[in-house]
Design a protein around this motif. Structure first.
Motif, PDB file in Angstrom:
ATOM      1  N   SER A   1       0.659  -1.128   0.008  1.00 50.77           N
ATOM      2  CA  SER A   1      -0.059  -0.002   0.040  1.00 50.77           C
ATOM      3  C   SER A   1       0.769   1.305  -0.167  1.00 50.77           C
ATOM      4  CB  SER A   1      -0.944  -0.068   1.311  1.00 50.77           C
ATOM      5  OG  SER A   1      -1.317   1.454   1.595  1.00 50.77           O
ATOM      6  N   VAL A   2       0.337   2.476  -0.697  1.00 55.88           N
ATOM      7  CA  VAL A   2       1.199   3.665  -0.675  1.00 55.88           C
ATOM      8  C   VAL A   2       1.471   4.239   0.392  1.00 55.88           C
ATOM      9  CG1 VAL A   2       0.626   3.863  -3.184  1.00 55.88           C
ATOM     10  CG2 VAL A   2      -0.719   4.809  -1.616  1.00 55.88           C
ATOM     11  N   PHE A   3       0.020   3.948   1.389  1.00 54.63           N
ATOM     12  CA  PHE A   3      -0.116   4.503   2.807  1.00 54.63           C
ATOM     13  C   PHE A   3       0.847   3.863   3.853  1.00 54.63           C
ATOM     14  CE2 PHE A   3      -4.201   5.034   0.652  1.00 54.63           C
ATOM     15  CZ  PHE A   3      -4.208   6.377   0.359  1.00 54.63           C
ATOM     16  N   THR A   4       1.334   2.771   3.569  1.00 56.61           N
ATOM     17  CA  THR A   4       2.370   2.010   4.241  1.00 56.61           C
ATOM     18  C   THR A   4       3.819   2.191   3.840  1.00 56.61           C
ATOM     19  OG1 THR A   4       1.910  -0.164   3.372  1.00 56.61           O
ATOM     20  CG2 THR A   4       0.803   0.648   5.634  1.00 56.61           C
ATOM     21  N   ASP A   5       3.952   2.471   2.537  1.00 57.07           N
ATOM     22  CA  ASP A   5       5.101   2.729   1.997  1.00 57.07           C
ATOM     23  C   ASP A   5       5.826   3.906   2.661  1.00 57.07           C
ATOM     24  OD1 ASP A   5       4.743   0.542   0.175  1.00 57.07           O
ATOM     25  OD2 ASP A   5       4.414   1.884  -1.467  1.00 57.07           O
ATOM     26  N   ARG A   6       4.872   4.951   2.751  1.00 59.26           N
ATOM     27  CA  ARG A   6       5.406   6.127   3.488  1.00 59.26           C
ATOM     28  C   ARG A   6       5.905   6.196   4.699  1.00 59.26           C
ATOM     29  NH1 ARG A   6      -0.261   9.133   2.686  1.00 59.26           N
ATOM     30  NH2 ARG A   6      -1.152   8.574   4.864  1.00 59.26           N
ATOM     31  N   MET A   7       5.601   5.005   5.690  1.00 53.89           N
ATOM     32  CA  MET A   7       6.251   4.648   7.051  1.00 53.89           C
ATOM     33  C   MET A   7       7.492   4.194   6.668  1.00 53.89           C
ATOM     34  SD  MET A   7       3.195   2.774   9.025  1.00 53.89           S
ATOM     35  CE  MET A   7       1.479   2.957   8.721  1.00 53.89           C
TER      36      MET A   7
ATOM     37  N   MET B   1       3.185   6.775  -4.196  1.00 51.98           N
ATOM     38  CA  MET B   1       3.289   8.375  -3.864  1.00 51.98           C
ATOM     39  C   MET B   1       4.797   8.577  -3.662  1.00 51.98           C
ATOM     40  SD  MET B   1       0.184   8.803  -1.066  1.00 51.98           S
ATOM     41  CE  MET B   1       0.321  10.742  -1.256  1.00 51.98           C
ATOM     42  N   ASN B   2       5.455   9.449  -4.263  1.00 50.65           N
ATOM     43  CA  ASN B   2       6.626   9.757  -4.361  1.00 50.65           C
ATOM     44  C   ASN B   2       6.735  11.049  -3.537  1.00 50.65           C
ATOM     45  OD1 ASN B   2       6.008  12.119  -6.248  1.00 50.65           O
ATOM     46  ND2 ASN B   2       6.509  10.979  -7.919  1.00 50.65           N
ATOM     47  N   LYS B   3       8.201  11.274  -3.552  1.00 52.02           N
ATOM     48  CA  LYS B   3       8.496  12.459  -2.576  1.00 52.02           C
ATOM     49  C   LYS B   3       7.741  13.809  -2.909  1.00 52.02           C
ATOM     50  CE  LYS B   3      12.351  14.643   0.118  1.00 52.02           C
ATOM     51  NZ  LYS B   3      12.006  16.096  -0.097  1.00 52.02           N
ATOM     52  N   ALA B   4       7.772  14.135  -4.109  1.00 50.92           N
ATOM     53  CA  ALA B   4       7.062  15.400  -4.501  1.00 50.92           C
ATOM     54  C   ALA B   4       5.378  15.324  -4.268  1.00 50.92           C
ATOM     55  CB  ALA B   4       7.013  15.522  -6.016  1.00 50.92           C
ATOM     56  N   MET B   5       4.672  14.012  -4.520  1.00 55.34           N
ATOM     57  CA  MET B   5       3.286  13.856  -3.775  1.00 55.34           C
ATOM     58  C   MET B   5       3.236  13.833  -2.428  1.00 55.34           C
ATOM     59  SD  MET B   5       2.132  10.746  -6.038  1.00 55.34           S
ATOM     60  CE  MET B   5       2.442  10.847  -7.993  1.00 55.34           C
TER      61      MET B   5
ATOM     62  N   TYR C   1       9.794   7.472   4.674  1.00 53.64           N
ATOM     63  CA  TYR C   1       9.946   8.565   5.073  1.00 53.64           C
ATOM     64  C   TYR C   1       9.660   8.917   6.732  1.00 53.64           C
ATOM     65  CZ  TYR C   1      10.473   9.432  -0.106  1.00 53.64           C
ATOM     66  OH  TYR C   1      10.703   9.411  -1.364  1.00 53.64           O
ATOM     67  N   SER C   2       9.573   7.983   7.338  1.00 55.04           N
ATOM     68  CA  SER C   2       9.435   8.172   8.703  1.00 55.04           C
ATOM     69  C   SER C   2      10.856   8.041   9.517  1.00 55.04           C
ATOM     70  CB  SER C   2       8.500   7.377   9.348  1.00 55.04           C
ATOM     71  OG  SER C   2       8.685   6.094   9.649  1.00 55.04           O
TER      72      SER C   2
ATOM     73  N   GLU D   1      13.267   4.421  -7.510  1.00 56.82           N
ATOM     74  CA  GLU D   1      14.133   5.488  -6.786  1.00 56.82           C
ATOM     75  C   GLU D   1      13.822   5.812  -5.437  1.00 56.82           C
ATOM     76  OE1 GLU D   1      17.065   7.948  -7.077  1.00 56.82           O
ATOM     77  OE2 GLU D   1      16.515   6.607  -8.937  1.00 56.82           O
ATOM     78  N   ASP D   2      12.621   5.818  -5.150  1.00 57.96           N
ATOM     79  CA  ASP D   2      12.343   6.154  -3.647  1.00 57.96           C
ATOM     80  C   ASP D   2      12.526   4.953  -2.712  1.00 57.96           C
ATOM     81  OD1 ASP D   2      11.632   8.638  -4.473  1.00 57.96           O
ATOM     82  OD2 ASP D   2       9.489   8.365  -4.219  1.00 57.96           O
ATOM     83  N   TRP D   3      13.151   3.840  -3.262  1.00 52.06           N
ATOM     84  CA  TRP D   3      13.300   2.850  -2.274  1.00 52.06           C
ATOM     85  C   TRP D   3      14.824   2.510  -2.260  1.00 52.06           C
ATOM     86  CZ3 TRP D   3      10.067   0.866   0.957  1.00 52.06           C
ATOM     87  CH2 TRP D   3       8.720   0.723   0.549  1.00 52.06           C
ATOM     88  N   ARG D   4      15.503   3.650  -2.559  1.00 50.07           N
ATOM     89  CA  ARG D   4      16.805   3.436  -2.359  1.00 50.07           C
ATOM     90  C   ARG D   4      17.427   3.803  -1.058  1.00 50.07           C
ATOM     91  NH1 ARG D   4      19.448   2.947  -7.452  1.00 50.07           N
ATOM     92  NH2 ARG D   4      18.087   3.586  -9.178  1.00 50.07           N
ATOM     93  N   ILE D   5      17.502   3.043  -0.041  1.00 50.69           N
ATOM     94  CA  ILE D   5      17.612   3.083   1.305  1.00 50.69           C
ATOM     95  C   ILE D   5      18.758   2.332   1.643  1.00 50.69           C
ATOM     96  CG2 ILE D   5      16.463   2.971   3.697  1.00 50.69           C
ATOM     97  CD1 ILE D   5      13.819   2.519   2.312  1.00 50.69           C
ATOM     98  N   GLU D   6      19.582   3.294   2.529  1.00 48.49           N
ATOM     99  CA  GLU D   6      20.951   2.842   2.593  1.00 48.49           C
ATOM    100  C   GLU D   6      20.944   1.593   3.923  1.00 48.49           C
ATOM    101  OE1 GLU D   6      25.154   4.521   4.455  1.00 48.49           O
ATOM    102  OE2 GLU D   6      23.391   5.824   4.346  1.00 48.49           O
ATOM    103  N   ASP D   7      21.777   0.634   3.365  1.00 46.43           N
ATOM    104  CA  ASP D   7      21.899  -0.745   4.343  1.00 46.43           C
ATOM    105  C   ASP D   7      20.658  -1.346   4.238  1.00 46.43           C
ATOM    106  OD1 ASP D   7      24.639   0.188   5.049  1.00 46.43           O
ATOM    107  OD2 ASP D   7      23.810   1.309   6.650  1.00 46.43           O
ATOM    108  N   ILE D   8      19.669  -1.321   3.393  1.00 51.14           N
ATOM    109  CA  ILE D   8      18.588  -1.981   3.352  1.00 51.14           C
ATOM    110  C   ILE D   8      18.124  -2.781   1.789  1.00 51.14           C
ATOM    111  CG2 ILE D   8      16.183  -2.067   3.844  1.00 51.14           C
ATOM    112  CD1 ILE D   8      16.412  -0.127   6.053  1.00 51.14           C
ATOM    113  N   GLN D   9      18.115  -3.984   1.923  1.00 52.22           N
ATOM    114  CA  GLN D   9      17.694  -4.555   0.781  1.00 52.22           C
ATOM    115  C   GLN D   9      16.140  -4.417   0.351  1.00 52.22           C
ATOM    116  OE1 GLN D   9      18.612  -8.757   0.209  1.00 52.22           O
ATOM    117  NE2 GLN D   9      19.017  -8.487  -1.916  1.00 52.22           N
TER     118      GLN D   9
END
Length: 463
Positions: free
Chosen positions: A12-18, A332-336, A21-22, A46-54
């Motif tokens: 879900s896009v609503f849980t993705d943002r937790m 929902m990307n960062k701009a949204m 971006y939290s 692109e928005d799933w490039r998170i350091e140290d996490i696959q």
């Protein structure tokens, strides 16, 4: 010593943002190895490039055998009757077409409830869904990943429970997150048991125990609302002039933000919004306010835009808040998200129909107007709106505490708007109480870290 591994699944896009971006992952990865399977990864890597996490794409899911849906429905109807689950009853009364098959399943559910066989029926459902062998690929993926825990963000949805069922076959402990304030009392019954459950507040925990008595044997915790961490993050707030220019607004008039829910649920919402705009023009409201309409972020709204523009060009619509319907997996990307945060921050009053956007408004201490009754001329919707507004359990809790500014007719609606121009305190604002009632603690941008600490306690206690 190796860190314990937590596999997180989200569709879900609503849980993705937790996650994106939290403060959640930043804290969690200090104590655990983290892997994520995300459905939106395919459309928005692109928005799933998170350091140290696959991060990987959510695997292909083969649904449960179709015949199991019948027994699951009977089970749901049995519990609905046994619990007198008003929210679910209202949904079925107004939103489910009563075919002969549905009537038969409802009757079976009633009989199981009457005979007090609902608990045995649910045990049978758990065994039957666990027996399916349609997702051997996911089973192999889990064996390859070798997580110590599976964290499920959407246990009521279709795909994530499939992963949970395969995890149970591999004896992987499951932590299920109830991601919203209404899920326990309005959604179809979960098809698997978890070892741990996380909920927004202790009120929701009590609901969980009532609706799912077996969860009393599991461990529960409150995790707040990490999706609102970004409301305290200045990086997600556009400059005011940039936001206003985007929608051709100005700084001289207050902004009325009218938020819309899913058109599939309250089908009259858009009609009421259109009527409001027409009456606002007649009442001179457009001389005193700027109206900004925010459609549901993942529901296509394009067909309605011309209807609003036909009323008055001063009425603005956030038609850019939605992912294109051509996208296979919406996101929902960062701009949204910047748009979401800035919209509620710069608005002066939020209008909704018993929506979670009431909490969005409260996070920024904004007064709200909550439409609780049918404002169309079609009287067939009168009982439906009243039942949703006052009998849905999650809304009844807030109404019992008198935390919502409810309006029931157009006269009340426009009187409040006219008074507000002269007195900014004329509309009751119980934002702080709403936040505490729903999230248990005030928002300081640290819900995510609080959530992570709850999980870390679980991991350490079982080390």
């Amino acid at each position: 010593m190796n860190k314990p591994k937590i596999l997180i699944v989200t569709t879900s896009v609503f849980t993705d943002r937790m996650l994106q971006y939290s403060t959640f992952l930043e804290r969690l990865k200090e104590e655990a190895e983290v892997e994520i399977w995300a459905k939106s990864f395919i459309s928005n890597p692109e928005d799933w490039r998170i350091e140290d996490i696959q991060v990987k794409a959510f695997p292909k899911v083969n649904p449960l055998p179709h015949w199991t849906s019948y027994i699951r429905r009977v089970n749901e109807y049995a519990w609905m009757n046994r619990l007198d689950a008003k929210s679910i009853k209202i949904n079925i009364k107004y939103k489910v077409k009563k075919t002969l098959l549905i009537k038969f399943l409802l009757l079976l559910g009633y009989l199981f409830s009457l005979l007090r066989c609902h608990k045995l029926l649910e045990k049978l459902v758990f065994k039957l869904v666990l027996m399916n062998n349609r997702n051997k690929g996911i089973n192999q993926d889990l064996k390859h990943s070798l997580p110590d825990y599976l964290l499920v963000f959407n246990p009521f949805w279709v795909e994530e429970p499939i992963v949970a069922l395969e995890a149970k076959k591999n004896n992987i402990p499951i932590i299920s997150i109830i991601p919203s304030w209404d899920n326990v009392t309005t959604k179809s019954r979960m098809v698997y048991k978890s070892n741990y459950y996380g909920l927004w507040s202790s009120v929701r925990i009590n609901e969980l125990f009532t609706y799912y008595p077996y969860t009393k044997k599991a461990k529960t915790f409150v995790f707040g609302t990490p999706q609102y961490d970004i409301f305290s993050n200045a990086h997600f707030l556009q400059k005011k002039e940039v936001f206003l220019d985007q929608y051709h607004l100005n700084d001289s008039l207050p902004i009325l933000l009218y938020t819309l829910g899913s058109p599939l649920f309250i089908t009259t919402e858009i009609d009421v919004c259109l009527q409001f705009c027409k009456l606002a023009l007649q009442e001179g409201i457009l001389e005193k306010y700027q109206i900004l309409i925010r459609p549901h972020p993942i529901k296509d709204f394009s067909e309605y835009i011309p209807k609003f523009k036909h009323i008055d060009t001063r009425i603005k619509i956030q038609s850019d808040v939605q992912t294109s319907k051509t996208e296979k997996n919406r996101f929902m990307n960062k701009a949204m998200l910047e748009n979401w945060v800035s919209t509620f921050y710069y608005s002066d009053i939020v209008i909704a129909t018993s929506s979670t956007t009431l909490l969005d408004a409260s996070m920024f201490n904004k007064p709200h107007i909550n439409i609780t009754e049918n404002l169309t001329e079609d009287k067939q919707y009168d009982d439906f709106l009243k039942d949703v507004s006052y009998k849905f359990i999650h809304l009844k809790n807030l109404n019992d505490q008198k935390l919502l500014n409810n309006i029931t007719n157009w006269e009340m609606f426009f009187n409040q708007l006219h008074q507000y121009i002269n007195d900014k305190n004329s509309i009751q604002n119980k934002s702080k109480e709403v936040v505490i009632a729903l999230a248990e603690q005030k928002n300081e941008g640290k819900y995510g870290a609080f959530f992570a600490n709850q999980l870390i306690k679980i991991v350490k206690n079982n080390a």
